[in-house]
Design an enzyme around this catalytic site. Structure first.
Site, short mmCIF file in Angstrom:
data_model
loop_
_atom_site.label_atom_id
_atom_site.label_comp_id
_atom_site.label_asym_id
_atom_site.label_seq_id
_atom_site.Cartn_x
_atom_site.Cartn_y
_atom_site.Cartn_z
N ASP A 53 -0.29 1.35 6.33
CA ASP A 53 -1.09 0.27 5.73
C ASP A 53 -1.86 -0.50 6.80
OD1 ASP A 53 0.31 1.14 3.55
OD2 ASP A 53 1.27 -0.77 3.10
N GLU A 272 -0.53 -2.13 -5.89
CA GLU A 272 -0.37 -2.47 -4.48
C GLU A 272 -1.68 -2.91 -3.83
OE1 GLU A 272 3.09 -0.65 -2.34
OE2 GLU A 272 2.09 1.17 -3.07
#
Length: 443
Positions: A53, A272
């Protein structure tokens, strides 16, 4: 505009907008939404850590910051010799920088100490010379074993020193900004679903109103016996939402919870890394989600999903009818994940991380059936090629890609897409044929 109407929005369970089962039932791979197959980079720029990420240092207006000529990004990282499936248990935020948007360098871990047992994804703001990092504190600080409680944290006090190189310095002060209230946002002890979420803070200042918001991923509490999802208890457990908090003063470290921006009760459990791209007077809301987090009776993919509205608070309608914007090809369904979109000139660019390639199992959990050596070999653990996206009203389409770790600098022109090269070639051929027909050629 290819399709300009924003009609078709539907109220959510407790949010102004919802992603409905009817909309999500239309999810399918198309030429406009499927990314090309990715291959490992010839040279791994940061080989000593797994990288996943990732988010960029941004100005208040949402543009990617360039500080003393440097692009700056932050990533979740773990040692490269760790089995990839264990990386979330030891995630550390590191900083990377680049002077050209292509060649990146490691500036090291951002914090010496942070809240939580480990840190998960967030966002970063560059404001009047100061750096703020928003992140998820995962796990209770004093617990002996790993726990999964989640709090949203803001760290202030960062500065960038570019004298003779690049360094991100503190001292940092960490502030617990938000925790779930149990009414609009589910607490961990209320969770009945497969996954509990209260994470992924993302800073956004509305260019139309000047209001300052922090988006985050959450779950909407659905009381037992609720008539949501026509009383289907199995569907009620899939209760993902995009939460927001508002700063009454614009202070990056002062926030008050507000009502959810969008929810997916009965549709999906996990929305998300929510974030917004503002362009052409519209708000494009993007989230990442997995194939296994869709409610029973629905089929989706590991993909970037998106919605659009004429006001930040909504109502939002799904892009491309179903919400699907970018997904992986069928023969490489897990090649990338954790997409993050940002505007660049007339296009929207989408970065993600290079996940498990050369693997086409029906579910990602099947990777655990392979030997540890094969799990390591098939994990990318670096940034994926950057995708180029054409966004036109309520429609999007993938129009090309750049390289791994390629994030163009401000004002940098992008190379012509394959479609543009074909169009030019046809125009050139047509002009040549016309000249020959009218005797204008020297031949």
């Amino acid at each position: 505009m290819t399709e300009d109407s924003l009609d078709g929005g539907a109220p959510g369970f407790r949010a102004r907008s919802g992603w409905t089962r009817a909309q999500a039932s239309g999810i399918e791979r198309t030429d406009e939404t499927v990314a090309p197959v990715f291959y490992p980079p010839e040279n791994d720029q940061i080989p000593h850590v797994h990288i996943w990420d990732t988010w960029f240092l941004r100005e208040r207006d949402g543009t990617l910051a360039e500080v003393e000529g440097y692009r700056v990004c932050f990533s979740l990282t773990a040692p490269a010799d760790l089995l990839p499936g264990k990386r979330h248990d030891v995630a550390t935020i590191r900083c990377f920088y680049s002077a050209d948007g292509r060649n990146w360098h490691d500036a090291g871990p951002v914090f010496e100490e942070a809240l939580g047992q480990r840190q998960w994804a967030g966002s970063a703001l560059y404001d009047d010379g100061s750096v703020y990092v928003f992140y998820t504190a995962a796990g209770q600080d004093d617990a002996e074993e790993l726990t999964y409680a989640q709090r949203i944290v803001g760290a202030g006090g960062g500065t960038i020193d570019a004298d003779g190189g690049f360094a991100l310095r503190g001292p940092w002060t960490h502030h617990e900004l938000l925790s779930p209230d149990g009414e609009r946002y589910e607490r961990e002890d209320q969770s009945r679903g497969m996954i509990y979420t209260f994470r992924d803070p993302w800073f956004f200042e509305d260019p139309e109103t000047g209001e300052t918001w922090l988006l985050f991923e959450a779950n909407s509490p659905v009381p037992e016996g609720s008539d949501a999802c026509d009383g289907d208890v199995a569907q009620q457990e899939f209760n993902g939402s995009v939460g927001v908090a508002r700063s009454p003063t614009g202070d990056p470290l002062e926030w008050e919870l507000d009502d959810p921006l969008l929810d997916a009760v009965g549709t999906n459990q996990e929305l998300e890394r929510p974030h917004v791209v503002y362009r052409d007077g519209r708000y494009y809301l993007f989230v990442s989600s997995h194939l296994h987090t869709f409610a029973p009776g629905l089929e989706g993919f590991d993909a970037l999903y998106g919605f659009v509205a004429e006001d930040f608070r909504g109502e939002y309608v799904p892009l491309n009818g179903s919400g699907l914007v970018v997904t992986n090809p069928e023969n490489a369904p897990f090649q990338s994940y954790s997409w993050m979109a940002f505007a660049h000139g007339d296009e929207v660019l989408v970065q993600s991380f290079f996940n498990y390639f050369d693997f086409a199992g029906p579910v990602l959990d099947d990777i655990a059936h392979l030997s540890e050596a094969e799990q390591m070999r098939r994990f990318g653990g670096t940034l994926a090629p950057t995708l180029r996206l054409d966004v036109d009203g309520t429609r999007t389409r993938i129009i090309g890609k750049l390289g791994h770790w390629e994030i163009p600098m401000a004002g940098e022109s992008l190379p012509p897409t394959e479609a543009e090269l074909i169009r030019r070639a046809r125009e050139d051929d047509g002009a040549g044929a016309s000249e020959r027909y009218h005797g204008g050629s020297d031949d």
